[in-house]
Design a protein around this motif. Structure first.
Motif, PDB file in Angstrom:
ATOM      1  N   THR A  22       0.821  -1.201   0.000  1.00 13.24           N
ATOM      2  CA  THR A  22       0.000   0.000   0.000  1.00 13.24           C
ATOM      3  C   THR A  22       0.864   1.264   0.000  1.00 13.24           C
ATOM      4  N   MET A  27      -3.307   6.057  -2.204  1.00 20.84           N
ATOM      5  CA  MET A  27      -4.520   5.474  -1.638  1.00 20.84           C
ATOM      6  C   MET A  27      -4.976   6.277  -0.418  1.00 20.84           C
ATOM      7  N   LYS A  35      -9.100   0.208  -2.964  1.00 18.36           N
ATOM      8  CA  LYS A  35      -8.107  -0.353  -3.880  1.00 18.36           C
ATOM      9  C   LYS A  35      -7.518  -1.658  -3.331  1.00 18.36           C
ATOM     10  N   ALA A  36      -7.329  -1.715  -2.024  1.00 20.94           N
ATOM     11  CA  ALA A  36      -6.823  -2.958  -1.426  1.00 20.94           C
ATOM     12  C   ALA A  36      -7.810  -4.090  -1.662  1.00 20.94           C
ATOM     13  N   ALA A  39      -7.724  -5.330  -5.247  1.00 11.88           N
ATOM     14  CA  ALA A  39      -6.558  -6.186  -5.495  1.00 11.88           C
ATOM     15  C   ALA A  39      -6.723  -7.551  -4.838  1.00 11.88           C
ATOM     16  N   PHE A 200      -1.356   0.176  -7.680  1.00 10.26           N
ATOM     17  CA  PHE A 200      -2.263   1.064  -6.963  1.00 10.26           C
ATOM     18  C   PHE A 200      -2.342   2.483  -7.513  1.00 10.26           C
ATOM     19  N   PRO A 205      -7.272  -1.467 -10.035  1.00 11.98           N
ATOM     20  CA  PRO A 205      -6.205  -2.404  -9.666  1.00 11.98           C
ATOM     21  C   PRO A 205      -6.390  -3.807 -10.235  1.00 11.98           C
TER      22      PRO A 205
END
Length: 215
Positions: A22, A27, A35-36, A39, A200, A205
């Motif tokens: 990250t 982000m 976004k995490a 992914a 990211f 993503p």
């Protein structure tokens, strides 16, 4: 040293060769989690929470939210440079740089069920020390110009093959790796590629992840 911790990281390797890290600039706010999760849903091997600016309370809150997401997608969460936080929230492991404390102490405090990663820069000697201390994987880099660490000294590509031949730990490579050059480091023997901007910085993503070549 038993093989139990190495086996745990091997599970991540078998899922995907992408080690996502990250970045608070890429982000900010809720984008960290959006976004995490994108992914994670798309299938990364593991996620590292790297945070250099948040205050401790905020950092802990974010780490706990990320851990909940990682548990949902059965993906390890590794905390960057903060053993105490990793222990406090029961994260899956910690990654330590050369100035972030003793690997031997971290291994002892983490126990055998947690992942311990080590920054080795471009040094086989540091990697040997890390393996001896109980690290589960050895991280080398940077191999290409890096937006995350622009001042990091470069490492030669041949180092990957040398490390792969010498050590009994997975080799993670970092530094400017993207969809255009990942195949080169895989060809040298990299087990996993650590990516930040190439994953990211993208608004999507999942699409960025899909564009990476397979190991």
């Amino acid at each position: 040293m038993t093989d139990s911790h190495t086996d745990r990281f091997t599970e991540a390797l078998n899922t995907s060769a992408i080690y996502a890290i990250t970045d608070s600039k890429l982000m900010p706010g809720e984008l960290l989690f959006e976004k995490a999760e994108a992914a994670l849903k798309a299938g990364i091997g593991c996620l590292q929470y790297r945070e250099k600016t948040a205050d401790p309370a905020e950092k802990k809150q974010r780490a706990e939210r990320l851990l909940k997401l990682c548990r949902q997608y059965k993906t390890p969460l590794i905390i960057n440079d903060d053993l105490e936080l990793a222990l406090e929230i029961d994260a899956d492991g910690v990654h330590l740089g050369q100035s972030d404390g003793s690997l031997t102490e971290a291994r002892a405090r983490l126990g055998v069920d947690k992942i311990l990663g080590a920054t080795c820069h471009a040094s086989l000697e540091l990697a040997q020390q890390a393996q001896d201390a109980g690290a589960d994987y050895l991280a080398f880099g940077r191999f290409f110009p890096s937006a995350t660490k622009p001042d990091a000294p470069p490492a030669p590509l041949e180092l990957i093959a040398e490390a792969k031949a010498r050590f009994q730990r997975p080799i993670v490579v970092i530094g400017g790796i993207d969809q255009s050059n990942a195949e080169v480091v895989f060809a040298q023997g990299a087990d996993m590629i650590a990516v930040v901007n190439s994953l990211f910085a993208d608004d999507n993503p999942a699409a960025a992840l899909a564009a990476f070549p397979q190991r």
